[in-house]
Enzyme design. Structure first.
Site, PDB file in Angstrom:
ATOM      1  N   HIS A 166      17.175  15.701 -38.282  1.00  0.00           N
ATOM      2  CA  HIS A 166      17.982  15.769 -37.063  1.00  0.00           C
ATOM      3  C   HIS A 166      18.990  16.913 -37.169  1.00  0.00           C
ATOM      4  CE1 HIS A 166      16.397  11.811 -36.077  1.00  0.00           C
ATOM      5  NE2 HIS A 166      17.069  11.813 -34.940  1.00  0.00           N
ATOM      6  N   ASP A 189      17.746 -16.220   4.089  1.00  0.00           N
ATOM      7  CA  ASP A 189      16.391 -16.572   3.663  1.00  0.00           C
ATOM      8  C   ASP A 189      15.342 -15.783   4.447  1.00  0.00           C
ATOM      9  OD1 ASP A 189      17.353 -18.413   1.877  1.00  0.00           O
ATOM     10  OD2 ASP A 189      17.020 -20.156   3.173  1.00  0.00           O
ATOM     11  N   GLU A 191      22.500 -19.921  -7.177  1.00  0.00           N
ATOM     12  CA  GLU A 191      21.628 -18.945  -6.516  1.00  0.00           C
ATOM     13  C   GLU A 191      22.215 -18.590  -5.133  1.00  0.00           C
ATOM     14  OE1 GLU A 191      17.875 -20.612  -5.357  1.00  0.00           O
ATOM     15  OE2 GLU A 191      16.934 -18.651  -5.064  1.00  0.00           O
ATOM     16  N   HIS A 192      22.573 -19.629  -4.370  1.00  0.00           N
ATOM     17  CA  HIS A 192      23.203 -19.420  -3.057  1.00  0.00           C
ATOM     18  C   HIS A 192      24.572 -20.083  -3.060  1.00  0.00           C
ATOM     19  CE1 HIS A 192      18.775 -19.797  -2.271  1.00  0.00           C
ATOM     20  NE2 HIS A 192      18.996 -18.657  -1.625  1.00  0.00           N
ATOM     21  N   HIS A 196      13.423 -27.800   0.334  1.00  0.00           N
ATOM     22  CA  HIS A 196      12.532 -26.891  -0.403  1.00  0.00           C
ATOM     23  C   HIS A 196      11.565 -27.649  -1.301  1.00  0.00           C
ATOM     24  CE1 HIS A 196      13.286 -22.781   0.531  1.00  0.00           C
ATOM     25  NE2 HIS A 196      14.581 -22.883   0.365  1.00  0.00           N
ATOM     26  N   GLN A 254      18.502 -26.664   1.900  1.00  0.00           N
ATOM     27  CA  GLN A 254      18.106 -26.418   0.514  1.00  0.00           C
ATOM     28  C   GLN A 254      17.283 -27.581  -0.019  1.00  0.00           C
ATOM     29  OE1 GLN A 254      18.777 -23.529  -1.113  1.00  0.00           O
ATOM     30  NE2 GLN A 254      17.251 -24.421  -2.467  1.00  0.00           N
TER      31      GLN A 254
HETATM   32  P1  NAD Z   1       2.150 -21.366  -5.749  1.00  0.00           P
HETATM   33  O1  NAD Z   1       1.477 -20.270  -5.024  1.00  0.00           O
HETATM   34  O2  NAD Z   1       3.334 -21.027  -6.563  1.00  0.00           O
HETATM   35  O3  NAD Z   1       1.103 -22.070  -6.708  1.00  0.00           O
HETATM   36  C1  NAD Z   1      -0.202 -22.387  -6.308  1.00  0.00           C
HETATM   37  C2  NAD Z   1      -1.137 -22.137  -7.486  1.00  0.00           C
HETATM   38  O4  NAD Z   1      -0.749 -22.950  -8.589  1.00  0.00           O
HETATM   39  C3  NAD Z   1      -2.571 -22.455  -7.243  1.00  0.00           C
HETATM   40  O5  NAD Z   1      -3.216 -21.334  -6.722  1.00  0.00           O
HETATM   41  C4  NAD Z   1      -3.056 -22.772  -8.640  1.00  0.00           C
HETATM   42  O6  NAD Z   1      -3.614 -21.636  -9.190  1.00  0.00           O
HETATM   43  C5  NAD Z   1      -1.840 -23.121  -9.431  1.00  0.00           C
HETATM   44  N1  NAD Z   1      -1.935 -24.505  -9.891  1.00  0.00           N
HETATM   45  C6  NAD Z   1      -1.572 -25.608  -9.223  1.00  0.00           C
HETATM   46  N2  NAD Z   1      -1.854 -26.696  -9.963  1.00  0.00           N
HETATM   47  C7  NAD Z   1      -2.408 -26.267 -11.106  1.00  0.00           C
HETATM   48  C8  NAD Z   1      -2.924 -26.910 -12.276  1.00  0.00           C
HETATM   49  N3  NAD Z   1      -2.908 -28.232 -12.407  1.00  0.00           N
HETATM   50  N4  NAD Z   1      -3.406 -26.145 -13.257  1.00  0.00           N
HETATM   51  C9  NAD Z   1      -3.418 -24.797 -13.150  1.00  0.00           C
HETATM   52  N5  NAD Z   1      -2.959 -24.157 -12.075  1.00  0.00           N
HETATM   53  C10 NAD Z   1      -2.465 -24.880 -11.068  1.00  0.00           C
HETATM   54  O7  NAD Z   1       2.513 -22.439  -4.626  1.00  0.00           O
HETATM   55  P2  NAD Z   1       3.253 -23.834  -4.730  1.00  0.00           P
HETATM   56  O8  NAD Z   1       2.641 -24.707  -5.732  1.00  0.00           O
HETATM   57  O9  NAD Z   1       3.333 -24.291  -3.323  1.00  0.00           O
HETATM   58  O10 NAD Z   1       4.701 -23.517  -5.260  1.00  0.00           O
HETATM   59  C11 NAD Z   1       5.579 -22.699  -4.575  1.00  0.00           C
HETATM   60  C12 NAD Z   1       6.833 -22.572  -5.409  1.00  0.00           C
HETATM   61  O11 NAD Z   1       7.559 -21.410  -5.058  1.00  0.00           O
HETATM   62  C13 NAD Z   1       7.773 -23.735  -5.251  1.00  0.00           C
HETATM   63  O12 NAD Z   1       8.192 -24.133  -6.533  1.00  0.00           O
HETATM   64  C14 NAD Z   1       8.917 -23.159  -4.456  1.00  0.00           C
HETATM   65  O13 NAD Z   1      10.146 -23.770  -4.746  1.00  0.00           O
HETATM   66  C15 NAD Z   1       8.912 -21.744  -4.906  1.00  0.00           C
HETATM   67  N6  NAD Z   1       9.502 -20.821  -3.951  1.00  0.00           N
HETATM   68  C16 NAD Z   1      10.666 -20.221  -4.301  1.00  0.00           C
HETATM   69  C17 NAD Z   1      11.240 -19.283  -3.476  1.00  0.00           C
HETATM   70  C18 NAD Z   1      12.490 -18.595  -3.897  1.00  0.00           C
HETATM   71  O14 NAD Z   1      12.801 -17.535  -3.385  1.00  0.00           O
HETATM   72  N7  NAD Z   1      13.220 -19.124  -4.836  1.00  0.00           N
HETATM   73  C19 NAD Z   1      10.646 -18.945  -2.263  1.00  0.00           C
HETATM   74  C20 NAD Z   1       9.465 -19.565  -1.947  1.00  0.00           C
HETATM   75  C21 NAD Z   1       8.885 -20.493  -2.796  1.00  0.00           C
END
Ligand code: NAD
Length: 444
Positions: free
Chosen positions: A432, A373, A339-340, A273, A270
């Protein structure tokens, strides 16, 4: 061990015995989410896409994802060369697909529910798929075909007609072939090469090329989450979302039967992540030696991880809570609503009955969270931040809605009509009452 003592990666320690209710409440808290601030930041992006459609979408994708696209949407059939993946990965995706599909197909609402509440008064309820759904698959820092499976399969088995899968493109403008392969397997009707708030806005309002959807699903960073909250509150968008989202969490309950290496591995899976991951270990009457063993395992395994720098930040924010019994541990977990929830307990299955609040439960020493997962069959899109008190994780019903219906015979109305007319009179709604009495008179 080859690292210095001051480089130890360890969790903070607390004891449920003798703490005040304020201290207990503090242990149950998550980091504050600055949602108002983020909503204000994403609003200009959302407004821009709404006003200027594809032109804005392409500019924002160039700005944030460094990809120069001429078109943001790919429609099926997807070109085979965009889905070419390692055969072992394909076999693993195929097995995960089968398990997740099997579990989510079993959740499809069966035949209509039909109940005769009074003679001649028949009420029924039946499910219909949500017509158009948007699935956000994060792609900023990692490729996540698993999230594409977890959102795409229930949409597919629920029978959604339009499935738009959005994910940020790589700088060369492509989408990872693993995600494209899953998009193909789940029958996506469009792949949107966009991320963040701009992708959410495009799906909420539609653009010249992006189909508008009725509900948006999926995890993402704070830009994605804030945009989902913003469009959900706009009656012009007429769109709903799956659930509020926060950083991922695990709560592990371990007693004297627990294998310290397994417990440490679960905590770290976890913690890797993200730096904001929430990790809680509830230690049930563990001896100081056993606790030290777990701590040593966390430290040793952490240093061997490629994501050690993330773990270095998330583990020190994590807590070990000492409890004096399994019951006390479960009561704490129910208040935390993780969550988990992982149960490293003697007779683990028997404790499941006491679980009141959790996204998904992992029972016994051979059930790592990783299996849920990816591939056991359950969904990994789960409520965080304590929302497991009132939200379910994403499931097949998340992609359906229920319609109710009633049909009343003349005899049925003879019995029911006076009841309704009386209540309508009581509320002062004469029209009604009339709608009933005009029929009762016609039947005399
Ligand atoms: P993401 O796809 O969520 O975000 C990427 C996008 O964020 C970019 O395309 C951009 O448009 C935007 N962005 C980034 N910086 C920016 C800025 N300064 N201004 C405007 N837009 C901006 O990918 P990520 O950033 O890698 O985040 C993934 C998230 O998803 C993590 O927080 C992760 O913990 C979460 N996640 C959760 C699960 C779950 O099931 N709980 C599973 C997978 C991922």
């Amino acid at each position: 061990s080859c690292h210095k003592a001051d480089d130890r990666i360890r969790m903070r320690m607390s004891d449920l015995a003798g703490i005040t209710s304020e201290q207990r409440a503090q242990l149950l808290k998550r980091p504050v989410l600055k949602s108002d601030e983020m909503i204000a930041k994403v609003k200009p992006i959302v407004d821009d896409v709404r006003a200027r459609g594809d032109a804005a979408l392409l500019e924002l994708t160039a700005k944030f994802d460094k990809a120069q696209l001429t078109s943001a949407v790919v429609f099926p059939p997807f070109a085979p060369e965009t889905m070419q993946i390692d055969p072992d990965v394909q076999a693993a995706i195929d097995q995960a697909y089968l398990n997740i599909r099997k579990f989510h197909e079993a959740q499809v609402a069966q035949d209509a529910l039909v109940v005769e509440t009074m003679p001649g008064v028949v009420c029924s309820r039946f499910a219909r798929p949500i017509g158009r759904v948007g699935l956000y698959v994060p792609g900023g820092t990692a490729i996540l075909p698993s999230t594409a499976l977890m959102l795409g399969i229930p949409a597919q088995v629920a029978g959604c007609k339009e499935i738009v899968l959005a994910t940020p493109p790589r700088p060369d403008g492509s989408i990872s072939p693993e995600v494209m392969y899953v998009a193909h397997r789940v029958g996506a009707s469009a792949v949107l090469k966009a991320g963040g708030a701009q992708a959410v806005a495009a799906m909420a309002y539609g653009t010249e090329t992006v189909p508008k959807v009725d509900k948006i699903f999926g995890p993402g960073n704070q830009w994605v989450t804030a945009a989902k909250m913003l469009v959900q509150n706009d009656t012009d968008a007429l769109v709903s979302i799956d659930m509020p989202a926060g950083p991922s969490e695990v709560l592990v309950i371990a007693d004297h039967t627990a294998n310290p290496a397994f417990v440490a591995a679960d905590l770290l899976s976890q913690a890797e992540h993200g730096v904001d991951s929430q990790v809680v270990l509830v230690a049930v009457s563990l001896t100081p030696e056993k606790l030290a063993e777990i701590e040593q395992e966390v430290d040793a395994q952490a240093h061997a991880l490629s994501r050690v720098d993330i773990v270095r930040q998330s583990i020190p924010k994590s807590i070990v809570v000492k409890a004096s019994s399994a019951q006390e541990a479960i009561a704490f977990s129910n208040d935390y609503a993780p969550e988990h929830l992982i149960l490293h307990l003697e007779n683990a299955p028997k404790h499941v009955a006491s679980v009141e609040n959790a996204g998904s439960v992992f029972v016994g020493p051979f059930t790592p969270e990783s299996c849920g997962d990816y591939a056991s069959g359950t969904n990994h899109t789960l409520p965080t931040n304590g929302y497991a008190r009132q939200f379910s994780g994403v499931n097949t019903l998340s992609f359906q809605k229920h319609i109710t219906s009633q049909q009343i015979t003349p005899e049925g109305l003879k019995k029911l009509g006076p009841v309704v007319a009386t209540l309508a009179d009581c509320e002062g709604l004469q029209a009604h009452a009339n709608a009933v009495r005009i029929r009762l008179r016609a039947n005399e």
